[in-house]
Design an enzyme around this catalytic site. Sequence first.
Site, PDB file in Angstrom:
ATOM      1  N   CYS A 167      -2.166  13.195   1.611  1.00  0.00           N
ATOM      2  CA  CYS A 167      -1.322  12.822   2.744  1.00  0.00           C
ATOM      3  C   CYS A 167      -1.487  13.883   3.826  1.00  0.00           C
ATOM      4  O   CYS A 167      -1.064  15.027   3.644  1.00  0.00           O
ATOM      5  CB  CYS A 167       0.142  12.724   2.324  1.00  0.00           C
TER       6      CYS A 167
ATOM      7  N   HIS B 242       1.950   5.263  -0.979  1.00  0.00           N
ATOM      8  CA  HIS B 242       1.518   6.627  -1.256  1.00  0.00           C
ATOM      9  C   HIS B 242       2.578   7.314  -2.109  1.00  0.00           C
ATOM     10  O   HIS B 242       3.762   6.980  -2.039  1.00  0.00           O
ATOM     11  CB  HIS B 242       1.298   7.388   0.047  1.00  0.00           C
TER      12      HIS B 242
ATOM     13  N   HIS C 167       0.887  -1.178   0.000  1.00  0.00           N
ATOM     14  CA  HIS C 167       0.000   0.000   0.000  1.00  0.00           C
ATOM     15  C   HIS C 167       0.917   1.218   0.000  1.00  0.00           C
ATOM     16  O   HIS C 167       1.458   1.601   1.038  1.00  0.00           O
ATOM     17  CB  HIS C 167      -0.887  -0.026   1.245  1.00  0.00           C
TER      18      HIS C 167
END
Length: 307
Positions: A239, A208, A206
């Site tokens: 974020c 970002h 996962h």
Amino acid sequence: MIPAKVKIVEVGPRDGLQNEKEFVPTETKIELVNRLARAGIVNVEATSFVSPKWVPQMSDAAAVMAGIERRAGTIYSVLTPNIRGFEGALEAKADEIVIFGAASEAFSQKNINCSIAESVARFEPVAKAAKDAGMRLRGSISCALGCPYQGEVSVASVVDVVERMKALGCDEIDIADTIGVGTPKRTREVLAAASKVFPRERLSGHFHDTYGQAIGNIYAALLEGIEIFHASVAGLGGCPYAKGATGNVATEDVVYLMNGLGIETGIDLDQLVDIGDFISRAINKPSSSRAGRALFTKKRDGVAACA
């Protein structure tokens, strides 16, 4: 060692939309989930059964789950932080519940005011209830490649939480780069260590894209044999620890990468590009997907068909 086929877990409807300040209409969320499933996404993180006080955007979780068209073979996941949330997920007939912990002690203390061990222990009744109900259980480990408070997170800390999640009976475990600071070298180190204590085929990445490293990290994870990746259509989600920065890696970008590598996803990229445009218009924000924007422009202008 690169896999021939991967599973993409679409997190846009939950992780992507949860921090939107303006409430996204329930009908839009339902349409988003339905369109993603029709495009070939086999695992959609649909919503979150959390307190509306803390996450107002997810206050319509039950309505979303009641309104979606259940597609055969598709896993509909929901986030459940406690027993009350689990009960809501059970009543909504979710296929999978997601629990979460951090690999950083500082992050755990700052966010939920308890240690990593205490946070995981809180999920023991939820995990047991899920298993007793015959539901899939997924564990997500945040800050696995770096923390906004303590900085570096050791590989040993990640492995420790993987082992704790394994003990709870998790069917899959997510290794999450919550703030997007990870690089390919570190990604390989963490995943290689995690795969020694948990089956590689049930670990997921996962990532970002805060620092533009997500696609590179996904390729690094592929080299470690990882077969499951999370992504968010149109790059939904930001974020919270880097103001204005991109958050989740865009699903369109990930599928474009996989297509280029000859890796099967079962996802129709052409449909995905349209979905990215649909949700971007719905929330009045530009898509963060580079591939999505480029392919949509080509499609709109009749320059070339989507690959």
